[in-house]
Enzyme design. Structure first.
Site, PDB file in Angstrom:
ATOM      1  N   ASP A  84       0.872  -1.183   0.000  1.00  8.80           N
ATOM      2  CA  ASP A  84       0.000   0.000   0.000  1.00  8.80           C
ATOM      3  C   ASP A  84       0.905   1.227   0.000  1.00  8.80           C
ATOM      4  O   ASP A  84       2.114   1.118   0.225  1.00  8.80           O
ATOM      5  CB  ASP A  84      -0.878  -0.017   1.261  1.00  8.80           C
ATOM      6  CG  ASP A  84      -1.788   1.199   1.352  1.00  8.80           C
ATOM      7  OD1 ASP A  84      -2.328   1.622   0.310  1.00  8.80           O
ATOM      8  OD2 ASP A  84      -1.962   1.743   2.453  1.00  8.80           O
ATOM      9  N   SER A  85       0.298   2.399  -0.242  1.00 12.20           N
ATOM     10  CA  SER A  85       1.079   3.639  -0.164  1.00 12.20           C
ATOM     11  C   SER A  85       1.499   3.960   1.271  1.00 12.20           C
ATOM     12  O   SER A  85       2.423   4.736   1.482  1.00 12.20           O
ATOM     13  CB  SER A  85       0.264   4.800  -0.722  1.00 12.20           C
ATOM     14  OG  SER A  85      -0.913   4.966   0.034  1.00 12.20           O
ATOM     15  N   CYS A 100      -4.171  -1.339  -2.040  1.00 14.58           N
ATOM     16  CA  CYS A 100      -4.325   0.102  -2.221  1.00 14.58           C
ATOM     17  C   CYS A 100      -5.204   0.278  -3.451  1.00 14.58           C
ATOM     18  O   CYS A 100      -4.870  -0.219  -4.528  1.00 14.58           O
ATOM     19  CB  CYS A 100      -2.950   0.729  -2.469  1.00 14.58           C
ATOM     20  SG  CYS A 100      -3.003   2.420  -3.101  1.00 14.58           S
ATOM     21  N   GLU A 124      -5.600  10.725   8.768  1.00 19.13           N
ATOM     22  CA  GLU A 124      -4.213  10.729   9.244  1.00 19.13           C
ATOM     23  C   GLU A 124      -4.004  11.720  10.386  1.00 19.13           C
ATOM     24  O   GLU A 124      -3.096  11.549  11.195  1.00 19.13           O
ATOM     25  CB  GLU A 124      -3.249  10.987   8.083  1.00 19.13           C
ATOM     26  CG  GLU A 124      -3.225   9.765   7.177  1.00 19.13           C
ATOM     27  CD  GLU A 124      -2.131   9.762   6.139  1.00 19.13           C
ATOM     28  OE1 GLU A 124      -1.497  10.808   5.944  1.00 19.13           O
ATOM     29  OE2 GLU A 124      -1.934   8.710   5.511  1.00 19.13           O
ATOM     30  N   CYS A 165     -11.202   2.994  -0.543  1.00 18.23           N
ATOM     31  CA  CYS A 165      -9.880   3.448  -0.098  1.00 18.23           C
ATOM     32  C   CYS A 165      -9.659   2.824   1.266  1.00 18.23           C
ATOM     33  O   CYS A 165     -10.564   2.841   2.108  1.00 18.23           O
ATOM     34  CB  CYS A 165      -9.851   4.975  -0.011  1.00 18.23           C
ATOM     35  SG  CYS A 165      -8.365   5.624   0.793  1.00 18.23           S
ATOM     36  N   HIS A 200      -8.236   3.679   3.842  1.00 17.17           N
ATOM     37  CA  HIS A 200      -8.345   4.543   5.026  1.00 17.17           C
ATOM     38  C   HIS A 200      -9.794   4.658   5.524  1.00 17.17           C
ATOM     39  O   HIS A 200     -10.018   4.982   6.685  1.00 17.17           O
ATOM     40  CB  HIS A 200      -7.875   5.970   4.710  1.00 17.17           C
ATOM     41  CG  HIS A 200      -6.404   6.169   4.774  1.00 17.17           C
ATOM     42  ND1 HIS A 200      -5.561   5.781   3.770  1.00 17.17           N
ATOM     43  CD2 HIS A 200      -5.617   6.743   5.708  1.00 17.17           C
ATOM     44  CE1 HIS A 200      -4.322   6.113   4.094  1.00 17.17           C
ATOM     45  NE2 HIS A 200      -4.326   6.698   5.260  1.00 17.17           N
TER      46      HIS A 200
END
Lengths: 269, 269
Positions: free
Chosen positions: B10-11, B73, B152, B184, B186
């Site tokens: 993933d990023s 991702c 984040e 996504c 997140h």
């Protein structure tokens, strides 16, 4: 006299506000700009990584035969300016030194706030610079990590940005600072909103113009000013990703005709 | 039988939600995880750049002798999965196919919303996958670029995140979708808030568990399941920046003991 161009770099478009002041104050100088759009943002990455990225960019700019380099990114300035000055044999200046000078000139109560990315605030670069010039100054740093994404989403005059800014600036208000350094090149774009929250009596310092003045002094001092009248707008722009998106934003920020933006592979440097 | 590990990338940290489901569903498998924290985020970068980054990561994972790779991702899945499958001779799966399957199973009115990064939405990957399986389905995509920075910053239950989510989800509400894919990795972290805005009757689909099931089917099919009882928690984690910050977040997300996180130079691959 030295007719070679000036190198300017940032993690993205923000540094164009600095490039614009350079183009305006030094109209005979050519600018080579690099925006690291493939690896943006820099603000929450480590010093080790920012030094590596900056080194690649400086190598690229030197290959383009620049006579001096301006690090138009506060995080890269905070983490990598000294290392770049040690490694490379070319004049390199940043935005923090001029920003710190302006803050000292502007403050009356010696209480100065600094807003910037996590990296810039953690580095304490502005505190160190300001206190080395004025030991009476009190410096209060506040990281504002959501400002860059909010600005990039274009929420410049939005209730959400206002709410977030209100939270971030609360402690600086409590400390009664009379001066705040906009320690990230994105922040001048929400200056009106920040001024509204802090009130008209607080000075908001944007280091871009003072950086251009520092560059001019350096060039005069080293006898490197370009006195030839160049073709105007003869500047070159490079990015590591999405040249078209950058070009669109750059035209808005610079507000004059420009050469097509070129994409390069910065990891090769 | 094949005792080699599974590669997951993933990023950043988001893909750990997928890794966690894999560890839980396939407890004998070892996982090698890579988070590209030096170049995060991927969501607003070009396909060209995402393919280049993914290629470096797949080369790194192959060097670690993995038997299969999961692109955890959505943006990398959308832009680079097909290219990676063409270039490399190793099974590679993504999160979008399982997410699309789940959405089709969940919807009753055939109106499906997709939320994700700019890249994922622009690629129309979910629309294409869903419409190839169910031609009656109507798919509505909405990019939510501020969700990743808000998550984040830890603003998981904050009025600002609520306000932004309310704006993003407005059009999906108007379209009367009964199912939304969290496109996504997140977004599962703000699932409660999203559910509150959409109401209990709307299904929020998180592709992580279904991705682990797809991986299990693939391993069984290719006779590559590891039947040896490994040391539990014998997984390895690599990042391109800030190993300590990653380790801190990973311990919270995975909620079990783990090996120290190692930083590598991904640009060398």
């Amino acid at each position: 006299m030295d007719t070679r161009p000036i190198g300017v770099f940032d993690s993205g478009v923000g540094g164009l506000t600095v490039a614009k002041e350079i183009m305006s104050l030094l109209p005979n100088e050519k600018v080579i700009y690099f925006g690291d759009t493939a690896r943006v943002p820099y603000g929450n990455k480590s010093q080790h990584t920012i030094i590596k990225f900056s080194q690649q960019i400086v190598r690229f700019l030197i290959e383009k035969d620049v006579k001096a380099i301006v690090i138009a990114c506060n995080t890269a300035n905070a983490y990598a300016l000294e290392a770049m000055q040690e490694i490379f044999n070319i004049p390199i200046i940043g935005v923090a030194q001029p920003g710190a000078q302006m803050a000292i000139q502007a403050t009356k109560n010696n209480k100065i706030g600094i807003i910037g990315t996590e990296g810039t605030i953690q580095s304490k670069i502005y505190s160190k610079l300001i206190q080395s010039m004025n030991t009476d100054a009190h410096v209060y740093g506040k990281a504002c990590p959501l400002f860059v994404p909010l600005v990039e989403e274009g929420l410049l005059n939005d209730s959400v940005t206002y709410e977030i800014a209100n939270r971030y600036l609360r402690t600086l208000k409590e400390k009664q600072v009379d001066t705040i350094v906009l320690g990230c090149t994105h922040y001048p774009l929400i200056k009106t909103l920040l001024q509204e929250i802090m009130g008209e009596s607080v000075n908001l310092v944007d280091p871009a113009f003072e950086t251009a003045k520092n560059l001019k002094a350096l060039l005069i001092n080293q006898n490197r000013i370009n006195e030839n009248n160049n073709d105007k707008y003869n500047h070159y722009f490079y990015v590591s990703d999405r040249a078209e998106k950058f070009e669109h934003l750059a035209k808005i920020i610079l507000n004059h005709p420009m050469m097509p933006v070129e994409q390069i592979n910065i990891e090769d440097y």
